[in-house]
Write an enzyme that holds these catalytic residues in place. Sequence first.
Site, PDB file in Angstrom:
ATOM      1  N   PHE A 141       0.886  -1.156   0.000  1.00  0.00           N
ATOM      2  CA  PHE A 141       0.000   0.000   0.000  1.00  0.00           C
ATOM      3  C   PHE A 141       0.928   1.210   0.000  1.00  0.00           C
ATOM      4  O   PHE A 141       1.892   1.263   0.765  1.00  0.00           O
ATOM      5  CB  PHE A 141      -0.915  -0.002   1.236  1.00  0.00           C
ATOM      6  N   ASP A 210       2.580  -4.876   8.428  1.00  0.00           N
ATOM      7  CA  ASP A 210       1.401  -4.016   8.338  1.00  0.00           C
ATOM      8  C   ASP A 210       0.180  -4.937   8.277  1.00  0.00           C
ATOM      9  O   ASP A 210       0.014  -5.699   7.326  1.00  0.00           O
ATOM     10  CB  ASP A 210       1.502  -3.143   7.079  1.00  0.00           C
ATOM     11  N   TYR A 235     -10.067   0.870  11.328  1.00  0.00           N
ATOM     12  CA  TYR A 235     -11.356   1.251  10.720  1.00  0.00           C
ATOM     13  C   TYR A 235     -11.839   0.272   9.668  1.00  0.00           C
ATOM     14  O   TYR A 235     -12.881   0.491   9.063  1.00  0.00           O
ATOM     15  CB  TYR A 235     -11.307   2.675  10.155  1.00  0.00           C
ATOM     16  N   LYS A 236     -11.095  -0.808   9.431  1.00  0.00           N
ATOM     17  CA  LYS A 236     -11.545  -1.801   8.464  1.00  0.00           C
ATOM     18  C   LYS A 236     -12.279  -2.918   9.230  1.00  0.00           C
ATOM     19  O   LYS A 236     -13.382  -2.721   9.685  1.00  0.00           O
ATOM     20  CB  LYS A 236     -10.347  -2.323   7.678  1.00  0.00           C
ATOM     21  N   ARG A 390     -12.937  -4.591  -6.123  1.00  0.00           N
ATOM     22  CA  ARG A 390     -12.505  -5.221  -4.879  1.00  0.00           C
ATOM     23  C   ARG A 390     -13.707  -5.428  -3.965  1.00  0.00           C
ATOM     24  O   ARG A 390     -14.461  -4.490  -3.693  1.00  0.00           O
ATOM     25  CB  ARG A 390     -11.475  -4.313  -4.195  1.00  0.00           C
TER      26      ARG A 390
END
Lengths: 420, 420
Positions: A141, A210, A235-236, A390
């Site tokens: 990312f 990560d 937050y995922k 996705r």
Amino acid sequence: MSDHRMTQPDESVLTDELVRDAAALDAADPLAPLRELFVLDGGVYLDGNSLGALPAHVPARVADVVARQWGELRIHSWRESGWWDAPERIGDRIAPLVGAGPGQIVVGDSTSVNVFKAVVAGVRLSADESRTDIVVDAATFPTDGYVAESAARLTGRRIVHADPRELSAALGPATAVVLLNHVDYRSGRLHDLPALTAAVHEAGAIAVWDLCHSAGALPVDLDAHGVDLAVGCTYKYLNGGPGSPAYLYVAERHQEAFESPLPGWNSHADPFAMDHRYTPAGGAARGRVGTPDILSLLALDAALDVWEGVDMDSVRAKSLALTDFFLRCAETYAEGGLNGVDSRVSSLTPVAHEARGSQIALRCAEAPAVMDRLAGRGVVGDLRGPDVLRFGFTPLYTGFEDVRRAAAALGEVLAEVPRA
Amino acid sequence: MSDHRMTQPDESVLTDELVRDAAALDAADPLAPLRELFVLDGGVYLDGNSLGALPAHVPARVADVVARQWGELRIHSWRESGWWDAPERIGDRIAPLVGAGPGQIVVGDSTSVNVFKAVVAGVRLSADESRTDIVVDAATFPTDGYVAESAARLTGRRIVHADPRELSAALGPATAVVLLNHVDYRSGRLHDLPALTAAVHEAGAIAVWDLCHSAGALPVDLDAHGVDLAVGCTYKYLNGGPGSPAYLYVAERHQEAFESPLPGWNSHADPFAMDHRYTPAGGAARGRVGTPDILSLLALDAALDVWEGVDMDSVRAKSLALTDFFLRCAETYAEGGLNGVDSRVSSLTPVAHEARGSQIALRCAEAPAVMDRLAGRGVVGDLRGPDVLRFGFTPLYTGFEDVRRAAAALGEVLAEVPRA
């Protein structure tokens, strides 16, 4: 049933079978009752790997933090409402979800800021000046790569990019730190954390993971695999709310030598002594920086309640069942099936369970138009430009009939959108 | 009126006078109506320089962010609810409060993290390798010093401590960056931002100001005085809530050359391109790092509504009147008066208006016991160990009768607490 389907008995039979199987899978799902804990609508939300859905009890908890803790108790809340210790206390609530013992995780700042802390501190832990290389996942990312580059510039190291599947080629006596994504944000590929961590250690380097796209979706087992440092967002799959604070894991054996490049007053051994000399706190608090962001922290704290009594192995089992079922449904519903010569969509996500996270990434030439029309049908996924659809599968609130409906909608949309 | 006071006619007369004057000052106060915008209780809150009081409309706004924007719109809120641009948009709302034109302030991260960005970027802006010194306010709030030290270590510079009142002695051709507090957190001393900034520039160095204890209490005029970089928190006089995000000011003329040490993906020119090469955004967005903390940002956004139509000169005039009146009341009520040989309390805060922020710091040998008992009477100040009573005066919601009552309570408490 449409006329179109009436003329295609095979597909209709397959659809009936998928409907029956979805119902059976939902009925047998031990996590199904957890869905009631979330605010959902009539659509299908497959973007929990971007922003987790709202747990239904969070609004009342946040209201209390604002109106009573801030509005009435004001500064007394630093002690009375447990504000001051929130970063470590909430870290200890995340710990079991990523296989960490207590006292090793602190919550606060963004993932990017925590990557910076981890990479700079990792370089310092590696100690040896001859270790010049910071190895970064080539498909990372982007923020991890940008921040690692800044850390390299500031510590006089250089960046080496490597495909995690061919990591050994990049490792050697010059390796200081290796920064890897547990699950690739784009393809959904799950990297082999135990083996890669062992390889990094064999080279005498520090492994920084990560966990943004794995924590809350599958077992991580940081302690068991001897990970050195790790970061992740909340937050995922942890449903902490938009931009909720990230976390930093520092393995206990490294805490004494961990030197943060962001030694804010909250990381001082005695912050209220207002000492002009910096003496770092012990334990997880050493990873703190400035005054913690209380509203967001306590929204996250509330959101974590949904994990009480949830076993991460059940979460992983359901996640794999959901993605398996989605692939099967997409194969049936999508024009030309999946991964064929005539297919409109092909999967970038590995078929092998051991290499799959909790998402399916479908390559589709018409991805932007398709994602747009899916949203119009209440199916929310994420576009990763230029050509990737996705879909994230959150085991706590996604059901098998949701999966089937999403795939059916995909099939309908593909029938509407002309080939590019 | 107590028997004790009946036997002291002089004090009683003075008290009557203070009561009358407080009422007259409150009646003539053009900012008095703003008090109604805040949640207050029957006590006197003089700790708004630690945590500002809750603006009464904020809970409903936060509830909407949580329940509707997060709960219902979910990821669509990044565009539809203005989440993505919030750091720059809210920065532009803070700008007029600190005398900055639009496009120069971005909100996010803690003050400590922003000090790090500013000092490292300041060193890079100073460009010249022979400029080896980062000069730091010797009485600085500790976090600025700790973080500057880390910045020095990472950029190969050294720290020089200096009293801002004798800054010129520390400045010279070796000065790269000067980091100063606009108002001293402990004594309440206001430093001469225009003159000191000019002196820093004369030395060819970069001036970084920490506005935590001045923004929202007095005019700052960043643009007018040519300040290079500035940081500040939003939870004191800006009432943004506990640990609400801080801000970073980068003067327009420096934006093109500003190189953040924390180049997270949010500071990329095209963040959703997911480019592996870093290309910094233009303008204030270059100071962003990771995903913005939406709940806290939008609570702050709501809190800033109270400033609509408020003129910072009126705020300053009231602030000085409040602190003047508090000193006068303390002189009357406190055993032995103020600053005398027999006084229990003496003021650390300069008498001269041009050197006074919006707080009064009283040295008192029995400070911990006194602050404790004041709290028992509903008067909330702040203890700065070992012997300082700190009282902050927030012009938007503190009245003159509040001030008188607080000083009267201080007098009563001093009469109860034996001399150390």
